[in-house]
Design a protein around this motif. Sequence first.
Motif, short mmCIF file in Angstrom:
data_model
loop_
_atom_site.label_atom_id
_atom_site.label_comp_id
_atom_site.label_asym_id
_atom_site.label_seq_id
_atom_site.Cartn_x
_atom_site.Cartn_y
_atom_site.Cartn_z
N GLU A 258 -7.93 -9.80 3.87
CA GLU A 258 -7.09 -9.16 2.84
C GLU A 258 -7.63 -8.51 1.88
OE1 GLU A 258 -3.67 -8.60 2.98
OE2 GLU A 258 -3.75 -9.29 5.10
N GLU A 259 -8.76 -9.07 1.32
CA GLU A 259 -9.54 -8.33 0.32
C GLU A 259 -10.21 -7.27 0.76
OE1 GLU A 259 -11.32 -7.81 -3.08
OE2 GLU A 259 -9.86 -8.98 -2.82
N LEU A 260 -10.90 -7.30 1.99
CA LEU A 260 -11.23 -6.05 2.55
C LEU A 260 -10.39 -4.87 2.87
CD1 LEU A 260 -13.78 -4.69 4.03
CD2 LEU A 260 -12.98 -5.60 6.09
N LYS A 261 -9.12 -5.08 3.30
CA LYS A 261 -7.96 -4.24 3.26
C LYS A 261 -7.62 -3.59 1.93
CE LYS A 261 -5.42 -6.10 7.39
NZ LYS A 261 -4.46 -6.84 7.61
N ARG A 262 -7.74 -4.66 0.83
CA ARG A 262 -7.25 -3.86 -0.44
C ARG A 262 -8.55 -3.02 -1.00
NH1 ARG A 262 -8.79 -4.66 -5.19
NH2 ARG A 262 -10.11 -6.42 -4.82
N SER A 263 -9.70 -3.34 -0.77
CA SER A 263 -10.79 -2.86 -1.08
C SER A 263 -10.94 -1.34 -0.36
CB SER A 263 -12.21 -3.49 -0.97
OG SER A 263 -13.31 -2.69 -1.13
#
Length: 485
Positions: A258-263
């Motif tokens: 999820e953090e990678l998607k947000r980034s």
Amino acid sequence: MPQNEFLPINLLSEDAIEYLPCGLLILNDTRNIVLLNKELEELLGYSREELLGQTYKILLPDRLKNTPTIFDAQFEQDAASASRSHIITGRRKDGTELSLEIRLNKLNSNAGPFLLCSISDISDRRRIEHQLRVAIEAAPSGILMIDDSGAIQLVNRETERLFGYTRDELLGQSVEMLVPREYRDVHSAHRTEYAKNPAARLMGEGRDLFGLRKDGMEIPIEIGLNPVETIEGRFILCAIADISARKKAEQALHDAAEELKRSNRQLEQFAYIASHDLQEPLRVISGFMDLLSEKYKTQLDEKAGTYISYVVDAAKRMSQLITDLLKYSRVERGDREVQPVDLNKCAQIAEANLQASTQEAGAIITCDTLPKVQGNEMQLVQLFQNLLGNAIKFRRKEIPPQIHIGCHSDNSFWFLSVQDNGIGIAPEHHRRIFLIFQRLHGKKEYPGTGIGLALCEKIVEQHGGRIWVQSDVGKGSTFHFTLPK
């Protein structure tokens, strides 16, 4: 076969006794052997003559001969008894010990009481049972065996460790004691339903299951169920695994994704905005440099003119780079909805867009009949245009480009290819060329930004396929890609 005249032989058939598949002997009231069969001779390694008249204790190891036995207990009963099964340790003539299953019947007759004994060697079965017990005890998963009522009948060491109970605290108790209170009624209902049609399977497959430790802590678990048929009836064998570590790892992986998607979304947004906003100042720089060169060309020396041309050329390259970045960003941010797309049409549009360079290079492009797929037409046109454009650009000087778009399929995918007879690519660069900004040649030799193949890979992946290259230096390249049917 010698017979004792007082033996109630009328109760038994001589042939039936002799050829029984198990050992058989009869004891009189002095505990001496008065009859035996051939199977018992072979089982114990004695001849019939060595056994007749001997006390039954000849069957036992020396260490057990002075202890009370089931034979004596059976004789001491007043009435004739029904058959009962017992397991004892026996001894062969050669000293070998073996496990014997003995069924005893007391028979009363005019000649006195007799004890009918059927004897079977169960050493192999006992050895297997022992090995099974050792395996269950050493299993890395918790093992429980429960009966149809849900009462726990077997527990291994890992189950004790997993739930914090001793096996004495678990044996005979309902398995629901290991289930969190709020789930016990549901678990009992599931267990009852499973008992109607038992089969090897995961219990609660597709649902999160939890176990309750003695200290009140709830732990995530996975349970495998297997029905086991025994002489005592059916039991359910349960293998229980603590999946706390796996759940933590899954959560950490989910959070990281999820953090990678947000980034990535932020990066895509930044690339889109930055690329768009940079175009205007570049156009200003390029425009004023053109005006400067045109208006003051008679006042500038040759070196100043050269510098101006460098700036204009750099601005144009930067503008092209930003344009390509915008294309890449649009693929990342683009509409994910798909519709039927005719790949023949996509290839034709791509060829039309490349008409000028095709004519300049004298390129010949041929194409198999292509299918319809679910996808984004604009992106698929860009895919063909980039692959055909590269085939034209990276051509050999001595021969015109020969380019073929091929297609075949299997049950799930269309396999498409763009084959050329160009300069080829060394094997060590086959993966590198799909990375953004990666170039194998100088800008003057082969102009470009190094984004084209990265864009192709992104388009193919978003359509559910993959792309790769086969190539030999000096012989040409074939770019393969798949699209789902």
